[in-house]
Design an enzyme around this catalytic site. Sequence first.
Site, short mmCIF file in Angstrom:
data_model
loop_
_atom_site.label_atom_id
_atom_site.label_comp_id
_atom_site.label_asym_id
_atom_site.label_seq_id
_atom_site.Cartn_x
_atom_site.Cartn_y
_atom_site.Cartn_z
N ASP A 1 0.88 -1.21 0.05
CA ASP A 1 -0.19 -0.04 0.02
C ASP A 1 0.95 1.14 0.16
O ASP A 1 1.78 1.56 1.02
CB ASP A 1 -1.02 -0.16 1.29
CG ASP A 1 -1.89 1.21 1.09
OD1 ASP A 1 -1.90 1.86 0.34
OD2 ASP A 1 -2.70 0.79 2.10
N ASP B 1 -10.42 4.08 -1.83
CA ASP B 1 -10.91 2.94 -0.88
C ASP B 1 -12.63 2.99 -1.28
O ASP B 1 -13.34 3.78 -1.05
CB ASP B 1 -10.84 3.44 0.32
CG ASP B 1 -9.16 3.08 0.78
OD1 ASP B 1 -8.46 3.13 -0.05
OD2 ASP B 1 -9.11 3.13 2.02
#
Length: 508
Positions: A255, A318
């Site tokens: 990430d 997200d």
Amino acid sequence: MKYLLLLLLLAIPVMGIAQNNPESKYDEFILTPEPPVSPRITGPVLYGLRPGSPLIFRIPCSGERPIKFTAKNLPEGITIDEENGILTGTINNPGSYPITLKAKNKSGSVSRKFTLEVGNKLALTPPMGWNSWYIHYDRISDKTMREAADQMIASGMVDFGYQYVNIDDCWMMKLKSKDPDINGKRRDEQGVIIPNKRFPDMKGMADYIHAKGLKAGLYISPGQHTCAGYEGSYKHEALDAKTFADWGYDFLKYDWCSYTKVAGKKSDPDYFTRPYSLIWNELKNQNRDIVFNLCQYGMGDVWEWGSEHGNCWRTTGDLGLEQRNNLPGFYSIGFSNARHAEYAQPGAWNDPDYILIGWVGNANKMAEGTPTDLTPWEQYSYMSMWSLMAAPLIFSGDMAKLDKFTLNVLCNHEVIEVNQDPLGKQAILLEKTEQKFVMMKPMHDGSISVGLFNTGNEVNEISISLSGLGLYGKKRVRDLWRQKDIGKFADKFTTEVQPHGVALIRIY
Ligand code: GAL
């Protein structure tokens, strides 16, 4: 008026039950037929691994236990656990190894072809599993991870192909935390990363997951710290790749997050690729197959180069933070993911983020879980879009609170077959208006899967031209959610679709 009444009728039981009895809410909207008691093998027909890497593959198979599993033409080095249907071992020579899997119980038996492709490609079909983020956030622990693995078996999800049990952020030590569990030395003298106290035995945890025939995944950032402020891999990439392989992990989500601080100048042509290619090369040096998930929210047109540095890449921000406009957030995330259909292929997938249904925690507050606010039809639309788009099918709700309806959405083998099709094409968006959209995915056997989606608030008639798909003469049309043939159609297929609902069909 008629539709308004219908909507109200549908809404009343849903609202009432949701408050008192989360276990059984939406049961009356279940479309997926119960699997038969006799065995039915599902899941991928192709599986990629590298020469010399350990294989763990649990045959997805529904049906009443005990089931006896056997296999014909098992390559040398591979054995089968006959009670649980788990294939393990290693194959040293590259090549294509066709096997016939067989499952038998007191009600019947079934066999199915399955090929191990030993080469340099992993994830020949989209990864399927569970991730801890959207339900446990920074509350995640070794205990919860092990329980999730137990629940993957007990719920039957494993029998439909779900196999990765992936821990997300928050397993490492955290900088400047007041919590004694997560505040401590972040690496040892040799630089080896130290998990926080909620994870006393990372290897033991992976072993536990493997013993069930499942696979273990974890998460870190190429930056100095992760999005939630925990230790990252920056300047420890080689060692971390080795540590993760030594511990036995099979999946890594990487990430971007704080990497911006150390990434240098955006004008650098390697700005976006550098951190991913660095660890990807380290992962390839390990004696273990680690599926690699790039998480950088679609920056730098990742779909154009993701396949050179990983197996799947997030195409958007997200999903759990996506604003609901007229429609829930999964639609806009899905539309944005759909734009990159041409880049999906076996071993390389666009990733529009997780399946957030069942009990999920509000991502803005990293809150405890509550039942999803998606309607039953929205959940069918969500799962249909992800299946058509050959997206990784990673559920990220509460494994301990899986109700019947949620499992019916997650575990319809004909829907999953669309996702796991070995041709590996991502559906294209054929048509989109304010009220509806149509997605179509070519399948390896020449059939075509189509989703007719209603984004309006009233029941809508939606059509697809069969000749427009290159299909002439009468074609058999099957309703995949109900697992039922609808009939034979020539030229055109038209059906009524519920508000925010879908007709997911396969045309043979
Ligand atoms: C985000 C990522 C999420 C989750 C979170 C953890 O950047 O997109 O999927 O992993 O970080 O902090």
